[in-house]
Design a protein around this motif. Structure first.
Motif, PDB file in Angstrom:
ATOM      1  N   SER A  15       7.502   6.661   1.683  1.00  0.00           N
ATOM      2  CA  SER A  15       6.429   7.582   2.051  1.00  0.00           C
ATOM      3  C   SER A  15       6.895   9.006   1.782  1.00  0.00           C
ATOM      4  N   ILE A  16       6.151   9.714   0.939  1.00  0.00           N
ATOM      5  CA  ILE A  16       6.452  11.103   0.625  1.00  0.00           C
ATOM      6  C   ILE A  16       5.294  11.947   1.139  1.00  0.00           C
ATOM      7  N   THR A  17       5.583  12.806   2.083  1.00  0.00           N
ATOM      8  CA  THR A  17       4.561  13.698   2.624  1.00  0.00           C
ATOM      9  C   THR A  17       4.618  14.990   1.829  1.00  0.00           C
ATOM     10  N   THR A  18       3.488  15.359   1.228  1.00  0.00           N
ATOM     11  CA  THR A  18       3.450  16.514   0.340  1.00  0.00           C
ATOM     12  C   THR A  18       2.772  17.707   1.008  1.00  0.00           C
TER      13      THR A  18
ATOM     14  N   GLY B 222       6.272  -1.856  -7.097  1.00  0.00           N
ATOM     15  CA  GLY B 222       6.009  -1.062  -8.295  1.00  0.00           C
ATOM     16  C   GLY B 222       4.726  -0.251  -8.233  1.00  0.00           C
ATOM     17  N   ASP B 223       3.843  -0.552  -7.281  1.00  0.00           N
ATOM     18  CA  ASP B 223       2.594   0.211  -7.164  1.00  0.00           C
ATOM     19  C   ASP B 223       2.871   1.600  -6.604  1.00  0.00           C
ATOM     20  N   VAL B 224       2.065   2.552  -7.050  1.00  0.00           N
ATOM     21  CA  VAL B 224       2.133   3.934  -6.576  1.00  0.00           C
ATOM     22  C   VAL B 224       0.742   4.312  -6.100  1.00  0.00           C
ATOM     23  N   VAL B 225       0.654   4.893  -4.909  1.00  0.00           N
ATOM     24  CA  VAL B 225      -0.615   5.353  -4.358  1.00  0.00           C
ATOM     25  C   VAL B 225      -0.505   6.855  -4.136  1.00  0.00           C
ATOM     26  N   GLN B 226      -1.417   7.601  -4.749  1.00  0.00           N
ATOM     27  CA  GLN B 226      -1.488   9.049  -4.552  1.00  0.00           C
ATOM     28  C   GLN B 226      -2.673   9.327  -3.645  1.00  0.00           C
ATOM     29  N   ILE B 227      -2.397   9.804  -2.454  1.00  0.00           N
ATOM     30  CA  ILE B 227      -3.434  10.024  -1.448  1.00  0.00           C
ATOM     31  C   ILE B 227      -3.720  11.523  -1.374  1.00  0.00           C
ATOM     32  N   PRO B 228      -4.948  11.924  -1.750  1.00  0.00           N
ATOM     33  CA  PRO B 228      -5.280  13.343  -1.717  1.00  0.00           C
ATOM     34  C   PRO B 228      -5.274  13.912  -0.297  1.00  0.00           C
TER      35      PRO B 228
ATOM     36  N   LYS C 296      -2.984  16.453   6.001  1.00  0.00           N
ATOM     37  CA  LYS C 296      -3.509  17.742   5.551  1.00  0.00           C
ATOM     38  C   LYS C 296      -2.945  18.147   4.190  1.00  0.00           C
ATOM     39  N   GLY C 297      -1.759  17.662   3.868  1.00  0.00           N
ATOM     40  CA  GLY C 297      -1.137  18.001   2.592  1.00  0.00           C
ATOM     41  C   GLY C 297      -1.103  16.865   1.590  1.00  0.00           C
ATOM     42  N   GLY C 298      -1.628  15.692   1.939  1.00  0.00           N
ATOM     43  CA  GLY C 298      -1.578  14.542   1.044  1.00  0.00           C
ATOM     44  C   GLY C 298      -0.326  13.702   1.262  1.00  0.00           C
ATOM     45  N   GLN C 299      -0.258  12.598   0.532  1.00  0.00           N
ATOM     46  CA  GLN C 299       0.860  11.666   0.678  1.00  0.00           C
ATOM     47  C   GLN C 299       0.981  10.836  -0.606  1.00  0.00           C
ATOM     48  N   ILE C 300       2.193  10.410  -0.890  1.00  0.00           N
ATOM     49  CA  ILE C 300       2.455   9.490  -2.002  1.00  0.00           C
ATOM     50  C   ILE C 300       3.197   8.289  -1.430  1.00  0.00           C
ATOM     51  N   LEU C 301       2.774   7.076  -1.812  1.00  0.00           N
ATOM     52  CA  LEU C 301       3.447   5.842  -1.418  1.00  0.00           C
ATOM     53  C   LEU C 301       4.020   5.177  -2.664  1.00  0.00           C
ATOM     54  N   LEU C 302       5.291   4.807  -2.621  1.00  0.00           N
ATOM     55  CA  LEU C 302       5.959   4.082  -3.701  1.00  0.00           C
ATOM     56  C   LEU C 302       6.346   2.724  -3.144  1.00  0.00           C
ATOM     57  N   VAL C 303       5.666   1.667  -3.565  1.00  0.00           N
ATOM     58  CA  VAL C 303       5.906   0.338  -3.006  1.00  0.00           C
ATOM     59  C   VAL C 303       7.171  -0.248  -3.622  1.00  0.00           C
TER      60      VAL C 303
END
Length: 135
Positions: free
Chosen positions: A110-113, A85-91, A58-65
């Motif tokens: 995993s960063i839960t925003t 090194g990949d970064v995924v910004q999940i809306p 519900k708040g999005g997520q960021i993944l830092l591989v």
């Protein structure tokens, strides 16, 4: 138990995470507790072939591989290969899944925003036949 990755992890491997939303071994090491900074952050390590179910945040997520090879896929789009090194910004509210390649361990932060918007909505497992078609 599957053999752990050969490389030295940036963060501790953590504990085996028992969850019905993963199809194999996954380890979790919390880095920032849920109540600190309103931004829970964990080191997540998937054994080869392990992926999580389709889900959305519900708040999005960021993944830092940080290690290994894996996959990320949003509903209606092609799966994309991920590596260190990949970064995924999940809306917010985007249905997706992520996890390890069949032949590689995979680790991401995993960063839960925006957790004030609510948690994770877990859905169906990833289609095994489709996953096995990935290169």
């Amino acid at each position: 138990m599957t053999k752990q990755p050969d490389s030295s992890p940036v963060f501790a491997l953590g504990e085996l995470f028992d969850s019905p939303y993963f199809n194999g071994e996954v380890y979790r090491q919390p880095l920032v507790p849920k109540n600190d900074l309103n931004c829970p952050t964990s080191n997540i390590t998937f054994a080869p072939g392990c992926v999580n179910n389709w889900h959305s945040h519900k708040g999005g997520q960021i993944l830092l591989v940080t290690d290994g090879r894996g996959w990320y896929q949003e509903e209606g789009k092609e799966a994309q290969a991920l590596s260190q090194g990949d970064v995924v910004q999940i809306p917010m509210n985007v249905k997706h899944w992520h996890g390890a390649a069949n032949d590689s361990w995979f680790t991401h932060i995993s960063i839960t925003t925006n957790i004030e918007n609510g948690g994770t909505d877990w859905m169906e497992p990833v289609n095994v036949e489709e996953y096995n078609k990935l290169p």
